[in-house]
Design a protein around this motif. Structure first.
Motif, short mmCIF file in Angstrom:
data_model
loop_
_atom_site.label_atom_id
_atom_site.label_comp_id
_atom_site.label_asym_id
_atom_site.label_seq_id
_atom_site.Cartn_x
_atom_site.Cartn_y
_atom_site.Cartn_z
N GLU B 16 -95.26 -25.69 -89.44
CA GLU B 16 -95.71 -25.55 -90.83
C GLU B 16 -95.45 -24.14 -91.35
O GLU B 16 -96.36 -23.43 -91.80
CB GLU B 16 -97.19 -25.93 -90.96
CG GLU B 16 -97.44 -27.39 -90.62
CD GLU B 16 -98.92 -27.75 -90.55
OE1 GLU B 16 -99.76 -26.85 -90.56
OE2 GLU B 16 -99.21 -28.95 -90.47
N ILE B 17 -94.19 -23.72 -91.25
CA ILE B 17 -93.78 -22.40 -91.74
C ILE B 17 -92.72 -22.60 -92.83
O ILE B 17 -92.17 -23.69 -92.99
CB ILE B 17 -93.18 -21.52 -90.60
CG1 ILE B 17 -91.98 -22.25 -89.94
CG2 ILE B 17 -94.26 -21.17 -89.57
CD1 ILE B 17 -91.18 -21.40 -88.99
N ARG B 18 -92.42 -21.52 -93.55
CA ARG B 18 -91.31 -21.56 -94.51
C ARG B 18 -90.04 -21.28 -93.74
O ARG B 18 -90.06 -20.55 -92.73
CB ARG B 18 -91.53 -20.53 -95.61
CG ARG B 18 -92.73 -20.86 -96.52
CD ARG B 18 -92.71 -20.00 -97.78
NE ARG B 18 -92.65 -18.59 -97.48
CZ ARG B 18 -93.74 -17.82 -97.22
NH1 ARG B 18 -94.95 -18.35 -97.25
NH2 ARG B 18 -93.60 -16.55 -96.94
N ASN B 28 -96.56 -17.63 -79.74
CA ASN B 28 -97.89 -17.02 -79.87
C ASN B 28 -98.00 -15.94 -80.94
O ASN B 28 -99.00 -15.23 -81.01
CB ASN B 28 -98.35 -16.42 -78.53
CG ASN B 28 -99.27 -17.38 -77.79
OD1 ASN B 28 -99.89 -18.23 -78.40
ND2 ASN B 28 -99.35 -17.25 -76.48
N SER B 29 -96.96 -15.81 -81.79
CA SER B 29 -97.03 -14.79 -82.84
C SER B 29 -97.73 -15.33 -84.09
O SER B 29 -98.15 -14.56 -84.95
CB SER B 29 -95.63 -14.29 -83.20
OG SER B 29 -94.86 -15.34 -83.74
N ILE B 30 -97.85 -16.65 -84.18
CA ILE B 30 -98.63 -17.26 -85.27
C ILE B 30 -99.56 -18.31 -84.66
O ILE B 30 -99.30 -18.82 -83.57
CB ILE B 30 -97.72 -17.94 -86.34
CG1 ILE B 30 -96.81 -19.00 -85.70
CG2 ILE B 30 -96.91 -16.91 -87.12
CD1 ILE B 30 -96.09 -19.89 -86.70
N ALA B 31 -100.62 -18.62 -85.40
CA ALA B 31 -101.64 -19.54 -84.87
C ALA B 31 -101.06 -20.90 -84.51
O ALA B 31 -101.42 -21.49 -83.48
CB ALA B 31 -102.76 -19.71 -85.89
N ASN B 32 -100.13 -21.40 -85.32
CA ASN B 32 -99.60 -22.74 -85.06
C ASN B 32 -98.66 -22.81 -83.86
O ASN B 32 -98.38 -23.90 -83.36
CB ASN B 32 -98.89 -23.29 -86.30
CG ASN B 32 -99.86 -23.82 -87.32
OD1 ASN B 32 -101.07 -23.84 -87.07
ND2 ASN B 32 -99.35 -24.23 -88.47
N GLY B 37 -99.05 -26.13 -79.96
CA GLY B 37 -97.93 -26.14 -80.90
C GLY B 37 -96.60 -26.11 -80.16
O GLY B 37 -95.63 -26.75 -80.58
N HIS B 38 -96.57 -25.39 -79.06
CA HIS B 38 -95.35 -25.28 -78.26
C HIS B 38 -94.94 -26.65 -77.73
O HIS B 38 -93.76 -27.03 -77.80
CB HIS B 38 -95.59 -24.31 -77.10
CG HIS B 38 -94.34 -23.91 -76.37
ND1 HIS B 38 -93.31 -23.22 -76.98
CD2 HIS B 38 -93.95 -24.09 -75.08
CE1 HIS B 38 -92.35 -23.01 -76.10
NE2 HIS B 38 -92.72 -23.53 -74.94
#
Lengths: 248, 79
Positions: B16-18, B28-32, B37-38
């Motif tokens: 859920e990123i742009r 692990n640099s963003i919450a998702n 998420g991985h």
């Protein structure tokens, strides 16, 4: 309605004994069975036989469970052919006995590779399909000696104890995706392997079983049918003893 | 859709990123993109490219760029 109608199942170690009987019972209950064995061609005939007898699909898949790549190819084949996997039975395993003081590191590695590491690998692979479909039942074959211990069987007992621990841990982690993980802990089961200990030893062992008889491979396979079916839909993380109240 | 576009779309949809946030993105640099998420990302890539990733590759898959490198070298995906 059959208990496993159209359920896609992978069963390891099916060339004889308990594994062979699980294939038969699963086919009888209408499952699509992928039956694993190590030796190429060894279960072609029996697979065809159960397929014809019960009007379902029994597909032999040959790989050594300690070969992660072979296991991966089998899971990919199932994904390609069926698009799903409903049941995994981790039955393949070896029993090698040695008394304390004579346990080599080779024996430890061999037993743990076949009985423990392969189970973890196959759970990881099966979860790739089951996790996506958000359902599944994984059945691991532990043993009464994995719960109680057995003299002269330290390594085998440890490996089957590990299978029980794997079952409980995986059940906790996979429950969120509606994947159930249970184990069967058979007691003394009437297989060729068990018979090889000789009549005298069998008689002695019988005295340790409160129900007064050895278990049959069908007794174990019936437990596997129950855990594979929707009859056990709210049961996970359990180690089901199939032992006629035996003590070791 | 090219493989590069397909790869990017998996990141965008799963995490859920742009699309402009994908380059340089690390595990692990963003919450998702946590461990859950991985695994979702791996599952989506496996579906998109019809592959099954090895455990070692899943562990090594530490960034947007590294994932591309793994798919190219170990799974013959051309970018």
């Amino acid at each position: 309605m059959k208990l496993l109608e159209k359920k896609v199942c992978l069963v390891t170690g099916t060339s004889r004994g308990i594994g062979g009987e699980i294939v038969k019972r699963f086919a009888q209950e209408g499952a699509v069975v992928y039956a694993n064995a190590r030796k190429e061609g060894s279960i072609d005939e029996s697979s065809k036989h159960w397929e014809d007898a019960y009007g379902t699909s029994v597909v032999p898949v040959y790989f050594d469970v300690t070969d992660e790549n072979g296991a991966k190819q089998a899971i990919m084949k199932i994904k390609k052919e069926q698009g799903r996997l409903d049941v995994l039975v981790n039955n393949a395993g070896i029993m090698k006995d040695s008394v304390i003081g004579m346990i080599s590191s080779e024996l430890m590695k061999e037993v743990f590779s076949a009985n423990v590491f392969s189970v973890i690998s196959l759970i990881q692979l099966a979860n790739k399909l089951m996790g996506r479909q958000k359902s599944g039942s994984i059945i691991n074959l532990s043993s009464i000696v994995g719960v109680e211990g057995s003299a002269g069987q330290l390594v085998y007992s440890a490996s089957k104890g590990a299978v029980a621990a794997i079952t409980k841990a995986a059940a906790k982690e996979l429950a969120i995706n509606n994947i159930r993980v249970n184990a069967i802990a058979p007691g003394m089961i009437d297989t060729d392997l068990f018979r090889s200990i000789g009549e005298e030893n069998i008689e002695r062992n019988l005295k340790q079983i409160k129900m007064g008889r050895l278990g049959s491979t069908t007794d174990v396979a019936n437990a596997a049918v129950f855990l594979a079916s929707d009859l056990s839909s709210y049961i996970t993380g359990q180690i089901l003893g199939v032992d006629g109240e035996a003590s070791v | 859709m090219s493989n590069s576009e397909k790869y990017l779309k998996v990141f965008v949809d799963t995490l859920e990123i742009r699309s402009e946030e994908a380059e340089g993105l690390k595990y692990n640099s963003i919450a998702n993109w946590d461990s859950v998420g991985h695994m979702n990302l791996v599952a989506a890539l496996e579906d998109a490219f019809d592959i099954m990733m090895d455990t070692d590759d899943i562990i090594d898959f530490s960034s947007f760029e590294k994932g591309k490198e793994i798919l190219a070298s170990n799974y013959s995906i051309e970018f």
